[in-house]
Design a protein around this motif. Structure first.
Motif, PDB file in Angstrom:
ATOM      1  N   ALA A 249      -9.173  -5.975   5.133  1.00  0.00           N
ATOM      2  CA  ALA A 249      -9.139  -5.774   7.054  1.00  0.00           C
ATOM      3  C   ALA A 249      -7.769  -5.778   7.433  1.00  0.00           C
ATOM      4  N   MET A 250      -7.186  -5.531   6.266  1.00  0.00           N
ATOM      5  CA  MET A 250      -5.831  -4.231   6.836  1.00  0.00           C
ATOM      6  C   MET A 250      -6.426  -2.850   6.735  1.00  0.00           C
ATOM      7  N   ARG A 251      -7.308  -2.130   5.605  1.00  0.00           N
ATOM      8  CA  ARG A 251      -7.848  -1.330   5.741  1.00  0.00           C
ATOM      9  C   ARG A 251      -8.562  -0.334   7.131  1.00  0.00           C
ATOM     10  N   ASP A 252     -10.154  -1.620   6.997  1.00  0.00           N
ATOM     11  CA  ASP A 252     -10.337  -1.594   8.271  1.00  0.00           C
ATOM     12  C   ASP A 252     -10.069  -1.830   9.456  1.00  0.00           C
ATOM     13  N   ALA A 253      -8.769  -2.014   9.679  1.00  0.00           N
ATOM     14  CA  ALA A 253      -7.690  -2.139  10.825  1.00  0.00           C
ATOM     15  C   ALA A 253      -6.986  -0.930  10.914  1.00  0.00           C
ATOM     16  N   GLY A 254      -7.059   0.312   9.759  1.00  0.00           N
ATOM     17  CA  GLY A 254      -6.402   1.534  10.287  1.00  0.00           C
ATOM     18  C   GLY A 254      -5.073   1.719   9.465  1.00  0.00           C
ATOM     19  N   VAL A 255      -5.160   0.363   8.046  1.00  0.00           N
ATOM     20  CA  VAL A 255      -3.560   0.588   7.682  1.00  0.00           C
ATOM     21  C   VAL A 255      -3.463   1.628   6.872  1.00  0.00           C
ATOM     22  N   ASP A 256      -2.485   1.862   6.211  1.00  0.00           N
ATOM     23  CA  ASP A 256      -2.815   3.103   4.854  1.00  0.00           C
ATOM     24  C   ASP A 256      -2.505   2.490   3.581  1.00  0.00           C
ATOM     25  N   GLY A 257      -2.931   2.468   2.801  1.00  0.00           N
ATOM     26  CA  GLY A 257      -2.426   1.747   1.132  1.00  0.00           C
ATOM     27  C   GLY A 257      -1.302   2.088   0.455  1.00  0.00           C
ATOM     28  N   PRO A 258      -1.310   3.553   0.612  1.00  0.00           N
ATOM     29  CA  PRO A 258       0.474   3.976  -0.078  1.00  0.00           C
ATOM     30  C   PRO A 258       1.633   4.062   0.721  1.00  0.00           C
ATOM     31  N   THR A 259       1.336   3.440   1.599  1.00  0.00           N
ATOM     32  CA  THR A 259       2.155   2.932   3.146  1.00  0.00           C
ATOM     33  C   THR A 259       2.505   1.847   3.203  1.00  0.00           C
ATOM     34  N   LEU A 260       1.358   1.326   2.707  1.00  0.00           N
ATOM     35  CA  LEU A 260       1.849  -0.015   2.914  1.00  0.00           C
ATOM     36  C   LEU A 260       2.617  -0.899   1.486  1.00  0.00           C
ATOM     37  N   VAL A 261       2.146   0.285  -0.072  1.00  0.00           N
ATOM     38  CA  VAL A 261       3.128  -0.764  -1.292  1.00  0.00           C
ATOM     39  C   VAL A 261       4.081  -0.042  -0.899  1.00  0.00           C
ATOM     40  N   ARG A 262       4.557   0.976  -0.390  1.00  0.00           N
ATOM     41  CA  ARG A 262       6.194   2.053   0.159  1.00  0.00           C
ATOM     42  C   ARG A 262       6.675   0.581   0.018  1.00  0.00           C
ATOM     43  N   GLN A 263       6.369   0.356   1.568  1.00  0.00           N
ATOM     44  CA  GLN A 263       6.668  -0.615   2.434  1.00  0.00           C
ATOM     45  C   GLN A 263       7.181  -2.110   1.645  1.00  0.00           C
ATOM     46  N   LEU A 264       6.041  -2.373   1.057  1.00  0.00           N
ATOM     47  CA  LEU A 264       6.126  -3.975   0.095  1.00  0.00           C
ATOM     48  C   LEU A 264       7.399  -3.624  -0.784  1.00  0.00           C
ATOM     49  N   LEU A 265       7.279  -2.769  -1.787  1.00  0.00           N
ATOM     50  CA  LEU A 265       8.583  -2.895  -2.636  1.00  0.00           C
ATOM     51  C   LEU A 265       9.550  -2.348  -2.046  1.00  0.00           C
ATOM     52  N   ALA A 266      10.309  -1.467  -0.697  1.00  0.00           N
ATOM     53  CA  ALA A 266      11.320  -1.857  -0.203  1.00  0.00           C
ATOM     54  C   ALA A 266      11.429  -3.054   0.412  1.00  0.00           C
ATOM     55  N   GLY A 267      10.894  -3.988   0.385  1.00  0.00           N
ATOM     56  CA  GLY A 267      11.185  -5.324   0.418  1.00  0.00           C
ATOM     57  C   GLY A 267      10.760  -5.633   2.344  1.00  0.00           C
ATOM     58  N   GLU A 268       9.657  -4.745   3.129  1.00  0.00           N
ATOM     59  CA  GLU A 268       9.403  -5.122   4.177  1.00  0.00           C
ATOM     60  C   GLU A 268       7.750  -5.117   3.818  1.00  0.00           C
ATOM     61  N   VAL A 269       8.004  -6.662   4.237  1.00  0.00           N
ATOM     62  CA  VAL A 269       6.346  -6.541   4.980  1.00  0.00           C
ATOM     63  C   VAL A 269       6.256  -6.948   6.272  1.00  0.00           C
ATOM     64  N   PRO A 270       4.468  -6.276   6.480  1.00  0.00           N
ATOM     65  CA  PRO A 270       4.302  -6.776   8.098  1.00  0.00           C
ATOM     66  C   PRO A 270       4.257  -7.866   8.691  1.00  0.00           C
ATOM     67  N   SER A 271       4.041  -7.449  10.313  1.00  0.00           N
ATOM     68  CA  SER A 271       4.969  -8.558  11.204  1.00  0.00           C
ATOM     69  C   SER A 271       3.854  -9.576  10.582  1.00  0.00           C
ATOM     70  N   GLY A 272       4.531 -10.905  11.566  1.00  0.00           N
ATOM     71  CA  GLY A 272       3.596 -12.189  10.907  1.00  0.00           C
ATOM     72  C   GLY A 272       3.796 -12.827   9.606  1.00  0.00           C
ATOM     73  N   PHE A 273       4.528 -11.960   8.652  1.00  0.00           N
ATOM     74  CA  PHE A 273       4.469 -12.501   7.484  1.00  0.00           C
ATOM     75  C   PHE A 273       6.200 -12.778   7.007  1.00  0.00           C
TER      76      PHE A 273
END
Ligand code: GLU
Length: 278
Positions: A249-273
């Motif tokens: 669903a995140m992909r369908d909403a236009g989120v970029d996968g590798p960017t998400l991985v970089r953010q997660l590894l930096a301890g940043e989680v999407p808003s709402g979480f």
């Protein structure tokens, strides 16, 4: 060389928590293995296996070595169970089916279930076994006599000792399924040469019993990285019933996968979480 692994169950689509676990596993390992934990044939579906590959590709997370698929490895689990049985460390148990069904999936966040040992001292009865659904349980008292209470080491060097109440007569297998989560997990981590088990802190209660099984089966000792969990802001766990957004669903909403991985590894989680303390 550090060998890590990601071991999802194909019982649904992956969500943000899976992405976090896979990202940490990939980043922490010199070599990273993928294992499909599909022993629970009532819950696992082939389309979810395809979904795992698709989601990891979208995240830009690749793995080394062929994928290990648990449903293709039943003979190995059976051999481990037979070995324990031959040494008086496993016994047939005829108690409830609900218990037994539960044992196939990783017990996220649940305390180790204690078992009063009802069937521990029954004489072996092959006829009853042939006609009655049953499981195989670890004789934990006999096991602990051999090994003492297990210890484990976290990736940062902290060591922990299991307490007696962390260890029970865990289910190892059942008549129609060759291995429980605990047994298949230790056999396969060893098969893949995993040196660091990376998984959520909610699976930490599984570590004492798995360390005990490793000792009994003569398997190498991995280090453990139990990472914090991503939850909803109010602390609710990510689960289908809590409407956790799937990676699809995140992909369908236009989120970029590798960017998400970089953010997660930096301890940043999407808003709402948020990231819960481990
Ligand atoms: N298959 C388990 C899960 O879906 C993973 C267990 C583990 O990493 O040890 O969470």
């Amino acid at each position: 060389m550090i060998v890590t692994r990601f071991a999802p169950s194909p019982s649904g689509r992956l969500h943000l928590g899976h992405a976090y676990s896979a990202a940490i596993g990939r980043a922490a390992g010199d070599s990273f293995r993928l294992r499909i934990e599909d022993l629970d044939q009532t819950r696992c579906k082939p389309e979810f296996v395809d979904g795992i590959f698709e989601d990891l590709r979208w995240l830009g997370i690749d793995w080394d070595e062929p994928v290990l698929v648990q449903s293709q490895r039943t003979a190995h689990y059976q051999a481990a169970r037979d070995d324990l049985r031959a040494r008086g460390l496993a016994y047939a148990c005829f108690c409830t089916r609900a218990d037994i069904a539960q044992s196939l999936t990783a017990p996220h966040g649940d305390a180790a279930t204690s078992y009063p040992g009802t069937c521990r001292h029954l004489p072996d009865d092959p006829e009853r076994r042939a006609s009655t659904p049953h499981s195989w349980r670890l004789n934990s008292a006999a096991a602990l006599e051999l090994t003492g209470l297990p210890t484990w080491t976290e990736h940062d060097g902290r060591t922990f000792s299991a307490k007696a109440e962390d260890i029970g007569d865990a289910i190892l297998a059942r008549k129609d399924a060759p291995a429980s989560y605990h047994l298949s997990c230790v056999v396969d981590d060893a098969e893949s040469g995993v040196t660091m088990v990376v998984r959520g802190a909610d699976l930490r209660p599984s570590t004492p019993i798995q360390r005990l099984l490793q000792q009994l089966l003569g398997l190498p000792e991995p280090a453990y990285l139990h990472h914090p969990l991503i939850t909803h802001l109010d602390g609710r766990r990510l689960a289908k019933r809590d409407l956790a957004p799937t990676l699809a669903a995140m992909r369908d909403a236009g989120v970029d996968g590798p960017t998400l991985v970089r953010q997660l590894l930096a301890g940043e989680v999407p808003s709402g979480f948020r990231l819960q303390d481990a």
